[in-house]
Motif scaffolding. Structure first.
Motif: not given
Length: 320
Positions: A57-71
């Motif tokens: 969940y936390n790693r997903g939030n980081c990718f969300l901030a980076l707009k890497n939506y697939q990750e």
């Protein structure tokens, strides 16, 4: 065997605790917006103890901030495999689908979050936004009202409730909602702008101008308020004042389609034919470049009417 039976649970507990510690460390980097470093730390947590949903969940939030939506989606999916009752993951995965303009999928996730927690105010608010995007205004209205019922503090809930009333042509109720948003946050430029729209649609152009002026006083880069104030002056047949406001829009936002279109109409009223044609053609060009088929159709229809000396169409407002 007895010794192994005692050691193995202790090792797993040690790894689990270490993963929690890494998550705390990762959170500190996340708060500092050092997302790549946070991802590195969360990945360590996953490598050590891959059964902790929080790490994904936390790693997903980081990718969300980076707009890497697939990750993002992959990490949220992994988190839900480990913890199918993780309400925040459903909400955040819904946010990801919303950003991807997959509004039906977003609604499904927000709904799942709400089923798990019927008082999850943010999920109601987010689902309301998704319904709004799908023009399902009655459902959006119900969700914004429910979000406010749970938590009446966020001004943005009242603002979006007002936007929905605008879409339903219930302008007085919209103004009441914006009043509440402004009462909560007297510096809410968007609420002033949109309340101005409510008065504009009620043909109270003087009050509309007053609200747009307040929005600009709070945020002098608020090009939407300049555009809308130009429209109010246009409605009052003060075309030179209207053009001054459209000029200001284009100083702040040079690719604003509506401002070119609206300025072109105002110039037509002043019989500035050459300038009007240039602005309308620029509006067409920008609509094509931005892939905005709706505005492109509106502008082409307007140009056709102008060429045939038919009634000049209305200017286009901006709402936020």
């Amino acid at each position: 065997m007895i010794i192994l039976g005692l050691i193995l649970p202790a090792v797993l507990e040690y790894k689990r605790n270490l993963a929690f510690n890494y998550n705390q460390e990762g959170e500190s980097f996340y708060q500092k917006r050092q997302y790549d470093k946070a991802i590195e730390i969360y990945s360590k947590a996953i490598n050590i103890y891959p059964n902790l949903a929080l790490s994904y969940y936390n790693r997903g939030n980081c990718f969300l901030a980076l707009k890497n939506y697939q990750e993002v989606l992959q990490n949220y999916d992994d988190a839900l495999k480990l913890n199918p009752g993780y309400t925040q993951v459903y909400n955040n995965r819904g946010n990801t689908y919303y950003l991807l303009e997959s509004y039906d999928e977003a609604i499904a996730d927000y709904t799942q979050a709400i089923q798990l927690d019927t008082n999850y105010e943010r999920a109601y608010y987010n689902r309301g936004n998704a319904y709004y995007k799908l023009n399902q205004y009655q459902q959006a209205l119900e969700d914004f009202k429910r979000a406010i019922e749970i938590n009446p503090d966020p001004a943005e809930s009242y603002k979006n409730l007002g936007n929905t009333y605008i879409a339903l042509n219930q302008y007085k109720k919209a103004i009441e909602s914006y009043d509440k948003a402004i009462e909560i946050n007297p510096s809410y430029a968007q609420a002033y702008n949109n309340r101005g729209n409510g008065y504009y649609y009620l043909n109270d152009f003087v009050k509309a101008i007053g609200n747009y002026a307040k929005a600009i006083a709070v945020d002098n880069q608020n090009y939407e308020a300049y555009n809308n104030r130009g429209n109010a002056y246009y409605a009052l047949q003060k075309y030179k004042e209207a053009i001054k406001n459209y000029d200001q829009v284009l100083t702040i936002c040079p690719n604003h389609i509506e401002a070119y279109y609206n300025r072109g109409l105002a110039q037509t009223k002043l019989r500035q034919k050459k300038e009007a044609i240039a602005d309308l053609q620029k509006a067409v060009q920008l609509a094509q470049q931005q892939g905005n088929q709706h505005l492109l159709d509106v502008i082409k229809d307007a140009i056709g009417k102008l060429q045939m000396n038919q009634e000049i169409p209305n200017v286009l407002p901006s709402q936020s």
